[in-house]
Design a protein around this motif. Structure first.
Motif, mmCIF file in Angstrom:
data_model
loop_
_atom_site.group_PDB
_atom_site.id
_atom_site.type_symbol
_atom_site.label_atom_id
_atom_site.label_comp_id
_atom_site.label_asym_id
_atom_site.label_seq_id
_atom_site.Cartn_x
_atom_site.Cartn_y
_atom_site.Cartn_z
ATOM 1 N N CYS A 35 0.854 -1.183 0.000
ATOM 2 C CA CYS A 35 0.000 0.000 0.000
ATOM 3 C C CYS A 35 0.893 1.236 0.000
ATOM 4 O O CYS A 35 1.748 1.403 0.867
ATOM 5 C CB CYS A 35 -0.904 -0.020 1.226
ATOM 6 N N CYS A 38 -0.170 3.597 3.347
ATOM 7 C CA CYS A 38 0.208 3.288 4.731
ATOM 8 C C CYS A 38 1.402 2.339 4.833
ATOM 9 O O CYS A 38 1.889 2.074 5.925
ATOM 10 C CB CYS A 38 -0.982 2.738 5.504
ATOM 11 N N CYS A 49 -6.239 -1.820 0.103
ATOM 12 C CA CYS A 49 -5.476 -2.078 1.322
ATOM 13 C C CYS A 49 -6.449 -2.473 2.432
ATOM 14 O O CYS A 49 -7.386 -1.734 2.723
ATOM 15 C CB CYS A 49 -4.704 -0.836 1.718
ATOM 16 N N CYS A 52 -6.079 0.488 5.383
ATOM 17 C CA CYS A 52 -6.542 1.877 5.241
ATOM 18 C C CYS A 52 -7.502 2.070 4.069
ATOM 19 O O CYS A 52 -7.947 3.176 3.822
ATOM 20 C CB CYS A 52 -5.328 2.800 5.103
HETATM 21 ZN ZN LIG Z 1 -2.909 1.068 3.434
#
Ligand SMILES: [Zn+2]
Length: 143
Positions: A35, A38, A49, A52
């Motif tokens: 990701c 994050c 993801c 997040c």
């Molecule tokens: Zn993420």
């Protein structure tokens, strides 16, 4: 005979979603989806993801180093061309505890395999598929 490929399972079906994983060995390295928002590594493939919910996920090279988290010794001759017994290991990558790959450990004597064994990725090429396998890391303490 010693150069013969030993696989415990049939070759994967390559799709747009998993091609990065099965072909990254062509570049001599393992790539795992990550990701961009994050930093979470994601495996297997997911469009979002899970932490997040960002859609900005793309493959990134990883070190290819890990440890054996768990393993089993297969005695069942599932495939006639694959001699038994052999090890099927769950390898935890050093980048993230929950990224674990199921892989064989060719060339590692069964009696040397243990939980916590440091390993590094290597690849077996089948056409344009590079199957990630693991071997004891160079200089690893085999305990
Ligand atoms: Zn993420």
């Amino acid at each position: 005979m010693s150069d013969e490929v030993v696989l415990s399972r049939p070759l994967p079906v390559i799709t747009e979603m998993n091609a990065y994983f099965w072909r990254s060995g062509q570049k001599g390295r393992l790539e795992i989806l990550r990701c961009e928002a994050c930093g979470l590594y994601i495996h297997p493939y997911a469009a979002l993801c899970p932490r997040c919910r960002s859609e900005a996920v793309s493959p990134e090279p990883v070190s290819g180093r890990g440890t054996v988290a768990s393993f089993t010794i297969n005695h069942q001759p599932w495939f006639p061309h694959v001699p038994v017994p052999y090890v099927i290991a769950l390898v935890q990558l050093e980048e993230q505890d929950d990224i674990r790959l199921v892989a064989n450990l060719p060339g590692c004597p069964i009696e040397d395999v243990r939980v916590g064994l440091p390993v590094e990725v290597c690849f077996e090429q089948h056409g344009d598929i590079f199957v990630p396998l693991f071997r004891p890391a160079a200089g690893a303490d085999r305990g």
